[in-house]
Design a protein around this motif. Structure first.
Motif, short mmCIF file in Angstrom:
data_model
loop_
_atom_site.label_atom_id
_atom_site.label_comp_id
_atom_site.label_asym_id
_atom_site.label_seq_id
_atom_site.Cartn_x
_atom_site.Cartn_y
_atom_site.Cartn_z
N GLU A 82 0.83 -1.30 -0.01
CA GLU A 82 0.16 0.03 -0.08
C GLU A 82 1.02 1.26 -0.12
O GLU A 82 0.58 2.26 -0.65
N TRP A 83 2.01 1.20 0.99
CA TRP A 83 2.93 2.21 0.75
C TRP A 83 3.63 2.24 -0.56
O TRP A 83 3.76 3.34 -0.87
N ALA A 84 4.11 1.03 -0.94
CA ALA A 84 4.63 1.28 -2.32
C ALA A 84 3.78 1.95 -3.51
O ALA A 84 4.44 2.62 -4.22
N GLN A 85 2.55 1.71 -3.46
CA GLN A 85 1.72 2.38 -4.49
C GLN A 85 1.66 3.65 -4.29
O GLN A 85 1.80 4.52 -5.43
N TRP A 86 1.73 4.17 -3.11
CA TRP A 86 1.77 5.70 -2.84
C TRP A 86 3.08 6.27 -3.37
O TRP A 86 3.11 7.16 -4.14
N PHE A 87 4.13 5.60 -2.94
CA PHE A 87 5.54 6.31 -3.26
C PHE A 87 5.72 6.13 -4.87
O PHE A 87 6.36 7.19 -5.28
N TRP A 88 5.08 5.00 -5.29
CA TRP A 88 5.18 5.05 -6.85
C TRP A 88 4.69 6.34 -7.52
O TRP A 88 5.14 6.65 -8.71
N ARG A 89 3.77 6.69 -6.88
CA ARG A 89 3.15 8.17 -7.59
C ARG A 89 3.79 9.42 -7.20
O ARG A 89 3.51 10.62 -7.65
N GLY A 90 4.90 9.35 -6.57
CA GLY A 90 5.91 10.44 -6.25
C GLY A 90 5.95 10.63 -4.80
O GLY A 90 4.85 11.30 -4.31
N ALA A 91 7.11 10.52 -4.18
CA ALA A 91 7.22 10.70 -2.70
C ALA A 91 8.97 10.62 -2.51
O ALA A 91 9.75 10.46 -3.67
N VAL A 92 9.14 10.94 -1.31
CA VAL A 92 10.70 10.76 -0.79
C VAL A 92 10.75 9.90 0.35
O VAL A 92 9.94 10.22 1.10
N HIS A 93 11.80 9.17 0.41
CA HIS A 93 12.26 8.31 1.58
C HIS A 93 12.37 9.26 3.02
O HIS A 93 13.14 10.39 2.70
#
Ligand code: NAD
Length: 290
Positions: A168-179
């Protein structure tokens, strides 16, 4: 240095505390709630940035402040906080922190803003724009040394209140995020910059993640068919990506981090390759928190 983290019991504060200790600083957490973890050498002060009188006591002996406390997008989208809440914490809270700091002679502040300031159609974004204006105003009018960081979304996968599964987190990160670890590195680099030099202007620095894709890849996205650019770097993970709901044809929106590189030497390390290998190794449990 003695470094005070407003909102230090939250995700970013908790990520920063061990790093500050390792670097020989004394972290002081100022928060309305207790941190889940308080390593030896760190100090917790229970209190609010809205407590005007209290701030002068909380800030005594502090060399540098990382101003984190703020409601963010999630508190607006889930209806938890209203316009007054956003104004109180993100705008007045920022004013109280800068005013108390300057009156005590604390002239080093890392102000945590957000890339959401580019989309001022939310209470959150508008409150953060006003927060930045306050930070810049104090830097100019009171000669404070201020670094403004604008990270993309950085909610960590280990925040189970938001993401119950790693995918779920990966799907969100995939749309654009930073660790969050890359954001913490940028904060550490900002503290280092403030400890080394006086600033005669206010760096406003966008923080994005790392990418395997080149400019050319992004310009000619999927020129050889749907998913072809993804396959160039992550061919072995194509089926895995699909099975966890990640779209290999989705073109990332990479942000310009050139100013963060120039000012801080910012070098993000977490990319789509990390997500894919962590999914492959740990599945929906995700990697252990380091
Ligand atoms: N999380 C993201 O994806 C993201 C992205 C970009 C920018 N930001 C910015 O980062 C900051 C939030 O950081 P986080 O993700 O660690 O959030 P978080 O919600 O995990 O932590 C925020 C902390 O602030 C504390 N707090 C609330 N009111 C307070 C008060 N009056 N006085 C002192 N502390 C108070 C909360 O108790 C909490 O511990 C905000 O400034 C936000 O705009 C967050």
């Amino acid at each position: 240095m003695k470094i005070l983290l407003t909102g230090g019991s939250g995700d970013l504060g908790q990520t920063l505390v061990p790093r500050l200790l390792v670097s020989g600083h004394v972290p002081v957490i100022l928060d309305i709630r207790e941190p889940t973890d308080l390593p030896g050498g760190a100090i917790f002060v229970q209190g609010s940035v809205l407590d005007r009188r209290g701030l002068s006591a909380f800030f005594l002996g502090i060399d540098c402040i990382v101003h984190i406390a703020g409601w963010h997008g999630i508190h607006e989208s889930n209806g938890e906080k209203n316009a007054h809440d956003f104004f109180d914490l993100n705008v007045r809270g920022t004013f109280e922190v800068f005013e108390a700091a300057t009156s005590l002679g604390i002239d080093k502040i890392v102000h945590i803003s957000t890339t959401s300031v580019h989309r001022p159609n939310t209470l959150y974004a508008r409150s953060k724009i006003l927060g930045e204006r306050i930070a810049e105003d104090y830097a100019i009018e009171k000669s404070m040394n201020v670094v403004i960081l604008r990270p993309r979304g950085f909610i960590p996968y280990w925040n189970k209140a938001v993401y119950t599964r790693f995918s779920e987190w990966a799907q969100w990160f995939w749309r654009g995020a930073v660790h969050i670890d890359d954001v913490a590195s940028a904060v550490m680099q900002s503290i280092d910059l403030l400890s080394r030099q006086q600033l005669d202007l206010v760096p406003v620095l966008t923080l994005d993640s790392a990418y395997e894709y080149t400019d050319d890849d992004l310009k000619n996205w999927d020129a050889n068919g749907a998913g072809s650019t993804f396959r160039k770097y992550y061919a072995d993970f194509y089926d895995l990506a699909i099975s966890y709901g990640l779209d290999p044809t989705a073109k990332p929106n990479r942000l310009d981090i050139v100013e963060a590189v120039r000012w801080l030497g910012y070098k993000p390390t977490y990319s789509l390759a990390n997500i894919l290998s962590e999914l492959a190794a740990h599945g929906d449990r995700g990697p252990p928190r380091t």
